[in-house]
Design a protein around this motif. Structure first.
Motif, PDB file in Angstrom:
ATOM      1  N   VAL A 236      -1.943   4.538   3.405  1.00  0.00           N
ATOM      2  CA  VAL A 236      -3.076   3.610   3.485  1.00  0.00           C
ATOM      3  C   VAL A 236      -2.708   2.341   4.249  1.00  0.00           C
ATOM      4  CG1 VAL A 236      -4.727   2.237   2.151  1.00  0.00           C
ATOM      5  CG2 VAL A 236      -4.006   4.485   1.317  1.00  0.00           C
TER       6      VAL A 236
ATOM      7  N   GLY B 288      -7.537  -0.382   4.615  1.00  0.00           N
ATOM      8  CA  GLY B 288      -8.677   0.294   3.976  1.00  0.00           C
ATOM      9  C   GLY B 288      -8.907   1.721   4.402  1.00  0.00           C
ATOM     10  N   GLU B 289      -8.028   2.236   5.265  1.00  0.00           N
ATOM     11  CA  GLU B 289      -8.145   3.634   5.680  1.00  0.00           C
ATOM     12  C   GLU B 289      -6.875   4.388   5.300  1.00  0.00           C
ATOM     13  OE1 GLU B 289     -11.121   3.216   9.553  1.00  0.00           O
ATOM     14  OE2 GLU B 289      -9.057   3.882   9.846  1.00  0.00           O
ATOM     15  N   GLY B 290      -7.039   5.663   4.994  1.00  0.00           N
ATOM     16  CA  GLY B 290      -5.873   6.457   4.607  1.00  0.00           C
ATOM     17  C   GLY B 290      -5.749   7.713   5.439  1.00  0.00           C
TER      18      GLY B 290
ATOM     19  N   VAL C  99      -8.323  10.477  -2.394  1.00  0.00           N
ATOM     20  CA  VAL C  99      -9.177   9.341  -2.788  1.00  0.00           C
ATOM     21  C   VAL C  99     -10.622   9.634  -2.393  1.00  0.00           C
ATOM     22  CG1 VAL C  99      -7.360   7.587  -2.524  1.00  0.00           C
ATOM     23  CG2 VAL C  99      -8.774   8.236  -0.559  1.00  0.00           C
TER      24      VAL C  99
ATOM     25  N   LEU D  68     -11.479   4.376   2.547  1.00  0.00           N
ATOM     26  CA  LEU D  68     -11.444   4.331   1.083  1.00  0.00           C
ATOM     27  C   LEU D  68     -12.673   3.633   0.487  1.00  0.00           C
ATOM     28  CD1 LEU D  68      -8.420   4.955   1.741  1.00  0.00           C
ATOM     29  CD2 LEU D  68      -7.854   3.597  -0.295  1.00  0.00           C
TER      30      LEU D  68
ATOM     31  N   ASP E  72     -12.653   3.006  -2.924  1.00  0.00           N
ATOM     32  CA  ASP E  72     -12.129   2.225  -4.042  1.00  0.00           C
ATOM     33  C   ASP E  72     -10.606   2.299  -4.045  1.00  0.00           C
ATOM     34  OD1 ASP E  72     -11.345   1.119  -6.418  1.00  0.00           O
ATOM     35  OD2 ASP E  72     -12.347   2.602  -7.695  1.00  0.00           O
ATOM     36  N   ALA E  73      -9.976   1.241  -3.542  1.00  0.00           N
ATOM     37  CA  ALA E  73      -8.515   1.231  -3.434  1.00  0.00           C
ATOM     38  C   ALA E  73      -7.854   1.369  -4.802  1.00  0.00           C
ATOM     39  CB  ALA E  73      -8.039  -0.053  -2.747  1.00  0.00           C
TER      40      ALA E  73
ATOM     41  N   LEU F  87      -5.937   4.567  -5.906  1.00  0.00           N
ATOM     42  CA  LEU F  87      -4.551   4.838  -5.507  1.00  0.00           C
ATOM     43  C   LEU F  87      -3.606   4.765  -6.704  1.00  0.00           C
ATOM     44  CD1 LEU F  87      -4.519   2.763  -2.196  1.00  0.00           C
ATOM     45  CD2 LEU F  87      -4.461   5.262  -2.389  1.00  0.00           C
TER      46      LEU F  87
END
Lengths: 372, 123
Positions: free
Chosen positions: B17, B20-22, B71, B103, B105-106, B109
């Motif tokens: 991550v 905000g992107e994974g 996620v 994502l 909702d972080a 994780l």
């Protein structure tokens, strides 16, 4: 046929060796067997380009002996065993009266009045019971399950002959396909059969269970320099499917006749009566309504056993075997389709997880080795 | 063996991550279990998945294996190069991504394993 047996799975005489080699094990036909040692694709390619060594000791052996042994074998199996000379083997099927196979098998003529049937592991008990019941009381023939007397190793691939020749005095050049000879391999008594289930040249070696380790070790030592690898059931399945060799319990069973399975060539029409002849004969006259075809995927994806097959939008059956074919670089499979739809180049579709993937009917075998 | 900058699922996916992107891929353990990968089935850009929802599949010679989203979120990129070169999942599993998820909702994780936890999970 994958099935969970009620009893603990049996172990071959090479079980400890497989463990020591780090094989991934699975239960197959009631036996704990190696699926792969390293990678199915690598083991598959080793067999096509060099050699592979398989433990196939799970296969069953049933011997039929007596003055009426030939008559008994002729009556219960489909092929014409009278053509077998001593030292020759034949692909055949043990038959139900309705023309479907109890099992498929190899028939070896060990002596004038002595035959050895090599049968599928999962079917050994069923076959033995069926054969015992089929022998007639006035007949001079006995059937004995001798599976425990044999370990069976399969040495397969283009380098097989030279590897084995270094370990035996038996003249292998003179041992033709589907013949066998008795001799020694690495100092161990063995029956050497030029047969296999991979579509390559190769040998199957019957040895005493207590000698299996020594023969395995001698073969791997002799073969390693030319590329021999131990190979598991995973590669055995992809190899046999490329060669379009049927697997009983998947590609044929008690619901499919030999003719539907495309095995008319192992029906001895010229011999006398045999179990299933009437049904097969009637079906030959009337024509089969469905038959086993080979297909290759045109769309992406692998059609696996059990997936639904569609022809002209109608569900017509299921995939019986399907895999990625490492030697061909494409996905292949077999399925029963209506005979009218079974011509080569016809299109079918396979439901791959909810998506209709297009496939094309092709001629079998999918893979044929170059013959010198 | 398992990079510390990734988070892992018990189903053998990883996610890396940033902003905000994974990036999502499969682990070395997963590729080893699968063997030679021959097809990868991935979703279209724009699809959304919940955490733990199946988003695709990986086919090896031996078997098909479902892919589960580590996620919740929207797929913003898909690794199209895998169509022609699925074997990179075998050769470089932790460097080969399948999809990029934006994502939702972080906090999700926190439910994933760190490298140590995943290493213990597959040991």
């Amino acid at each position: 046929m994958m099935q969970a047996p009620s009893a603990a799975p049996r172990k071959t005489p090479l079980h400890a060796r497989h463990r020591a080699l780090g094989a991934r094990m699975t239960t197959f036909g009631g036996w704990e067997m190696p699926v792969q040692y390293t990678d199915i694709g690598d083991e598959h390619r080793a067999v096509r380009t060099a050699a592979g060594l398989f433990d196939v000791s799970h296969m069953g052996e049933i011997e039929i002996a007596g003055r009426d042994a030939l008559a008994a074998v002729q009556r219960i199996t489909s092929n014409d065993a009278s053509r077998l000379e001593v030292g020759h083997a034949q692909y055949s099927a043990l038959m139900y009266p309705d023309g479907t196979p109890v099992d498929d098998l190899l028939v070896y003529r060990l002596a004038a009045d002595h035959y050895l049937l090599v049968v599928n592991a999962a079917n050994t008990g069923k076959d033995r019971d069926w054969i015992s019941a089929a022998l007639e009381s006035e007949e001079d023939a006995v059937a004995v399950d001798t599976s425990r007397r044999y370990a069976l190793l399969a040495l397969q691939g283009p380098r097989s002959r030279e590897i084995l020749q270094g370990l035996t005095a038996v003249e292998l050049d003179g041992l033709r396909y589907y013949t066998f000879a008795n001799g020694e391999v690495a100092g161990v008594r063995a029956t050497i059969s030029r047969t296999g289930y991979t579509g390559e040249d190769g040998f199957e070696l019957f040895v005493a269970p207590q000698a299996a380790e020594a023969v395995w070790a001698a073969l791997t030592d002799a073969g390693a320099p030319v590329g021999l690898r131990p190979a598991g059931l995973g590669a055995r399945d992809t190899l046999r499917l490329e060669a379009a060799m049927r697997l009983h319990g998947q590609d044929m069973d008690e619901s499919t006749t030999l003719l539907e399975a495309g095995l008319g060539w192992i029906v001895g029409w010229d011999k006398g009566d045999f179990v299933g002849r009437g049904a097969l004969s009637a079906q030959r006259t009337a024509g089969v309504r469905r038959r086993l075809v080979g297909f290759e995927m045109l769309d992406r994806g692998i059609a696996r056993a059990g997936y639904d097959v569609y022809a002209d939008g109608e569900r017509v059956g299921r995939v019986t075997s399907g895999t990625w074919a490492p030697s061909l670089g494409k996905a292949i499979g077999m399925a029963y389709v209506p005979a009218a739809h079974g011509a080569v180049d016809n299109g079918i579709a396979v439901d791959i997880r909810g998506r209709r993937a297009q496939a094309r009917i092709v001629r079998m075998p999918f893979y044929k080795r170059a013959r010198s | 063996m398992y990079p510390a900058d990734l988070k892992y699922t018990k189903d053998h996916e990883w996610i890396r991550v940033a902003d905000g992107e994974g990036h999502v891929g499969i682990t070395a353990y997963a590729q080893e279990q699968l063997g030679e990968v021959v097809y990868v089935e991935l979703p279209a850009v724009g699809r959304t998945f919940a955490q733990g929802e199946q988003f695709g599949a990986v086919e090896s010679v031996k078997a098909v294996s479902d892919l589960y989203c580590p996620v919740s979120g929207e797929v913003v990129r898909v690794n199209d190069a895998l169509a022609d070169h699925p074997e990179t999942l075998n050769s470089d599993p932790h460097g080969t991504w399948l999809i990029v998820v934006k994502l939702r909702d972080a906090g999700e994780l926190d439910a994933l394993l760190d490298a140590g936890g995943y290493g213990a999970h597959v040991a």
